[in-house]
Design a protein around this motif. Structure first.
Motif, short mmCIF file in Angstrom:
data_model
loop_
_atom_site.label_atom_id
_atom_site.label_comp_id
_atom_site.label_asym_id
_atom_site.label_seq_id
_atom_site.Cartn_x
_atom_site.Cartn_y
_atom_site.Cartn_z
N SER A 62 -1.28 -29.80 -55.91
CA SER A 62 -1.87 -30.11 -54.61
C SER A 62 -1.79 -31.59 -54.31
O SER A 62 -1.46 -32.01 -53.19
CB SER A 62 -3.33 -29.64 -54.59
OG SER A 62 -3.93 -29.94 -53.34
N GLU A 63 -2.08 -32.42 -55.33
CA GLU A 63 -1.99 -33.87 -55.14
C GLU A 63 -0.55 -34.31 -54.87
O GLU A 63 -0.31 -35.23 -54.08
CB GLU A 63 -2.53 -34.58 -56.38
CG GLU A 63 -2.61 -36.08 -56.24
CD GLU A 63 -2.86 -36.78 -57.56
OE1 GLU A 63 -2.69 -38.01 -57.61
OE2 GLU A 63 -3.18 -36.09 -58.56
N HIS A 64 0.39 -33.63 -55.50
CA HIS A 64 1.81 -33.90 -55.29
C HIS A 64 2.18 -33.73 -53.82
O HIS A 64 2.83 -34.60 -53.22
CB HIS A 64 2.63 -32.95 -56.17
CG HIS A 64 4.10 -32.99 -55.92
ND1 HIS A 64 4.96 -33.75 -56.67
CD2 HIS A 64 4.87 -32.35 -55.00
CE1 HIS A 64 6.19 -33.58 -56.23
NE2 HIS A 64 6.16 -32.74 -55.21
N ILE A 65 1.76 -32.62 -53.22
CA ILE A 65 2.05 -32.38 -51.81
C ILE A 65 1.34 -33.43 -50.94
O ILE A 65 1.88 -33.92 -49.95
CB ILE A 65 1.63 -30.96 -51.39
CG1 ILE A 65 2.37 -29.91 -52.24
CG2 ILE A 65 1.92 -30.73 -49.91
CD1 ILE A 65 3.88 -29.97 -52.12
N ALA A 105 -5.94 -29.63 -48.93
CA ALA A 105 -4.55 -29.18 -48.84
C ALA A 105 -4.26 -28.62 -47.44
O ALA A 105 -3.25 -28.96 -46.82
CB ALA A 105 -4.26 -28.12 -49.90
N VAL A 106 -5.15 -27.78 -46.94
CA VAL A 106 -4.95 -27.21 -45.60
C VAL A 106 -4.93 -28.31 -44.54
O VAL A 106 -4.16 -28.25 -43.57
CB VAL A 106 -6.07 -26.19 -45.28
CG1 VAL A 106 -6.00 -25.74 -43.83
CG2 VAL A 106 -5.95 -24.98 -46.21
N LEU A 107 -5.74 -29.35 -44.74
CA LEU A 107 -5.80 -30.46 -43.78
C LEU A 107 -4.46 -31.17 -43.62
O LEU A 107 -4.18 -31.79 -42.59
CB LEU A 107 -6.88 -31.45 -44.22
CG LEU A 107 -7.28 -32.54 -43.22
CD1 LEU A 107 -7.81 -31.93 -41.93
CD2 LEU A 107 -8.33 -33.46 -43.85
N LEU A 108 -3.59 -31.06 -44.64
CA LEU A 108 -2.27 -31.70 -44.56
C LEU A 108 -1.39 -31.09 -43.47
O LEU A 108 -0.39 -31.70 -43.07
CB LEU A 108 -1.56 -31.58 -45.91
CG LEU A 108 -2.23 -32.28 -47.10
CD1 LEU A 108 -1.50 -31.95 -48.39
CD2 LEU A 108 -2.25 -33.79 -46.88
N LEU A 109 -1.75 -29.91 -42.99
CA LEU A 109 -0.99 -29.30 -41.90
C LEU A 109 -1.07 -30.14 -40.62
O LEU A 109 -0.11 -30.19 -39.84
CB LEU A 109 -1.51 -27.89 -41.61
CG LEU A 109 -1.20 -26.82 -42.66
CD1 LEU A 109 -1.96 -25.54 -42.33
CD2 LEU A 109 0.30 -26.55 -42.73
N ALA A 110 -2.21 -30.83 -40.41
CA ALA A 110 -2.39 -31.58 -39.17
C ALA A 110 -1.33 -32.67 -39.00
O ALA A 110 -0.64 -32.71 -37.96
CB ALA A 110 -3.80 -32.17 -39.12
N GLY A 114 0.52 -39.15 -62.29
CA GLY A 114 1.98 -39.20 -62.30
C GLY A 114 2.60 -38.03 -61.57
O GLY A 114 3.55 -38.18 -60.80
N GLY A 115 2.05 -36.83 -61.82
CA GLY A 115 2.56 -35.65 -61.11
C GLY A 115 2.35 -35.75 -59.62
O GLY A 115 3.19 -35.29 -58.82
N GLY A 116 1.23 -36.36 -59.22
CA GLY A 116 1.01 -36.58 -57.79
C GLY A 116 1.95 -37.62 -57.23
O GLY A 116 2.55 -37.44 -56.17
N ASN A 117 2.11 -38.74 -57.97
CA ASN A 117 3.00 -39.81 -57.51
C ASN A 117 4.42 -39.33 -57.28
O ASN A 117 5.13 -39.86 -56.42
CB ASN A 117 3.02 -40.94 -58.53
CG ASN A 117 1.72 -41.72 -58.64
OD1 ASN A 117 1.54 -42.53 -59.53
ND2 ASN A 117 0.77 -41.46 -57.73
N ILE A 121 1.11 -22.90 -49.84
CA ILE A 121 1.18 -22.45 -51.23
C ILE A 121 0.20 -23.25 -52.10
O ILE A 121 -0.53 -22.70 -52.93
CB ILE A 121 2.61 -22.57 -51.78
CG1 ILE A 121 3.51 -21.54 -51.11
CG2 ILE A 121 2.64 -22.39 -53.30
CD1 ILE A 121 5.00 -21.73 -51.41
N ALA A 122 0.16 -24.57 -51.89
CA ALA A 122 -0.76 -25.42 -52.67
C ALA A 122 -2.21 -25.01 -52.43
O ALA A 122 -3.00 -24.92 -53.38
CB ALA A 122 -0.55 -26.88 -52.29
#
Length: 456
Positions: free
Chosen positions: A43-46, A107-112, A169-172, A207-208
């Protein structure tokens, strides 16, 4: 921020969580913590991909858009600023709503911002509209703060360097991944089709959110501790570590956002040529962040951090030389080295935070478990502040680049400024955390520092 019991009902709530209990950790804790870590990373990656979206969008902006390099740097800086600002409320949202619940919502907020960018990305759109959409992408930067706060609560002190390094790191890696995806679109469909990239991220966001909903947990014992927040705000070490985090994470995110635009502006690269190089540094810096945390676990965060800043100053000197000679190969070597070193420093500085507060507790005469609990409490409260201030370093880097290119058409002056800042970071790290142990720098401790406290 954590304890062993705290009744709370509804959703996937874990009522008891005590990672420092070895039996508890081996029987159930480690398995649960690792599962939450996996989906937190995704989720942080996205979130990072969406936050850094405008580092790619500016490569699609041909002269038809009517925006000069200074205007593009300001778009990137706007996204950076908002991402830094929202890290503070995101940090405390975990305790208020639950780590799982907030991960789903964020995560859903990233749609905006993704849908908004899908609508406006075409020539003729006003610059104000682009600024607004760039600001919206800042919500992706907040995901880092909530994710790190959540994972910090799941893992015992002895595992935090590795766990936080892997999580971050996985998010970065979301930064180079979106840049690689942009390269793929430019190479196959051309620089006039940014909507293909934006459309690809919509199902990934869903998906996230779905995986976080199905597989993550809330920790009922995690509570917002206003007393800890006040104590963290008043503690000088919170702001010292925020200053150092500007040098590590601020460098990583600032350079990640600006790299492609610098290549286009200073070295005349085409969008395809810039995109083919932009992802390399952020990718290596992301991959090495867990190594920084692991090295800090073994040798002490302050030692690794100081070595990192010394090396970053040297790499910046290489970049200044290459910028003056207009040598792209040497410039790339120095710039990629900066990414790798900032990734190492990201891992080591975050490892230092709980160690510093645990060292204070030991110096005050607290026992092992009480000191560990104090370290978790204060580090959890301070992480959002440190992360937010550190991310502002990315804003500073892009604004300094903007001024350098406006005044001279070159980034050389900007790199000289960064070199001076890294020298200051070296001095602070050595003076506060290595010249004498952490506890001895705290007059309120009132005791002689113990040798083991130098392992912060």
């Amino acid at each position: 921020m954590t304890g062993t019991t705290a009744p709370r009902k509804g959703g996937r709530w874990i009522e008891r969580w005590d990672p420092e209990d070895e039996t508890f950790w081996q029987e159930t804790g480690e398995r649960t913590a690792r599962r939450n870590l996996v989906y937190s990373v995704f989720s942080e990656h996205i979130g990072f991909s969406i936050w850094s979206l405008w580092s790619v969008m500016v490569l699609f902006m041909s002269p038809k858009y009517g925006i000069d390099p200074a205007g593009k740097f300001f778009l990137i800086a706007t996204a950076t600023f908002v991402g830094a600002f929202v890290r503070v409320p995101y940090t405390f949202a975990v305790a208020r709503f639950g780590g799982r619940n907030w991960t789903v919502f964020s995560a859903v907020l990233l749609l905006a911002p993704t849908v908004a960018a899908l609508v406006v990305m075409e020539p003729g759109t006003s610059y104000g509209s682009f600024l607004l959409v760039a600001a919206l992408t800042g919500v992706g930067g907040g995901n880092f703060a909530s994710s790190m706060t959540n994972i910090n609560a799941f893992f015992p002190h002895r595992k935090k360097g590795w766990a936080l390094g892997l999580n971050a790191g996985g998010g970065n890696i979301g930064v180079p991944v979106v840049q690689l995806a942009g390269l793929l679109v430019i190479a196959t469909a051309g620089a006039t089709h940014p909507r293909l990239l934006l459309g690809a991220y919509i199902p990934l966001i869903l998906i996230a959110a779905g995986l976080a909903y199905a597989r993550m947990d809330n920790l009922a014992p995690v509570r917002n501790d206003t007393g800890a927040v006040r104590e963290a705000v008043k503690d000088a070490h919170t702001w010292i570590m925020a200053f150092l985090y500007i040098g590590t994470f601020g460098s990583f995110i600032g350079y990640s956002f600006a790299f492609g635009l610098v290549l286009q502006t200073q070295f005349g690269r085409t969008p395809l040529q810039a995109a083919s190089l932009t992802f390399i540094g952020p990718l290596l810096g992301s991959l090495i962040r867990p190594v920084g945390g692991a090295l800090a676990d073994r040798f002490g965060g302050a030692r690794i951090t100081l070595g990192t800043f010394v090396a970053m100053a040297a790499a910046t000197g290489v970049v200044v030389f290459a910028s003056q000679r207009h040598s792209l190969p040497v410039f790339l070597v120095g710039f990629v080295a900066l990414f790798v070193l900032s990734g190492l420093g990201n891992g080591s500085t975050y490892k230092m935070i709980p160690g510093i507060f645990q060292a204070k507790a030991l110096a005050r005469g607290m026992g092992g478990e009480a000191a560990a609990a104090y370290g978790r409490r204060l580090s959890g409260a301070s992480m959002g502040l440190i992360g937010a201030v550190g991310a502002l370093g990315g804003l500073g880097i892009n604004l300094v680049f903007r001024e350098a290119f406006l005044s001279s058409g070159s980034g050389t002056a900007a790199f000289v400024t960064f070199l001076g800042f890294y020298a200051a970071c070296c001095a602070v790290t050595w003076a506060v955390y290595l010249r004498r142990p952490v506890a001895s720098a705290l007059p309120e401790a009132g005791v002689e520092a113990k040798p083991q406290l130098t392992s912060v």
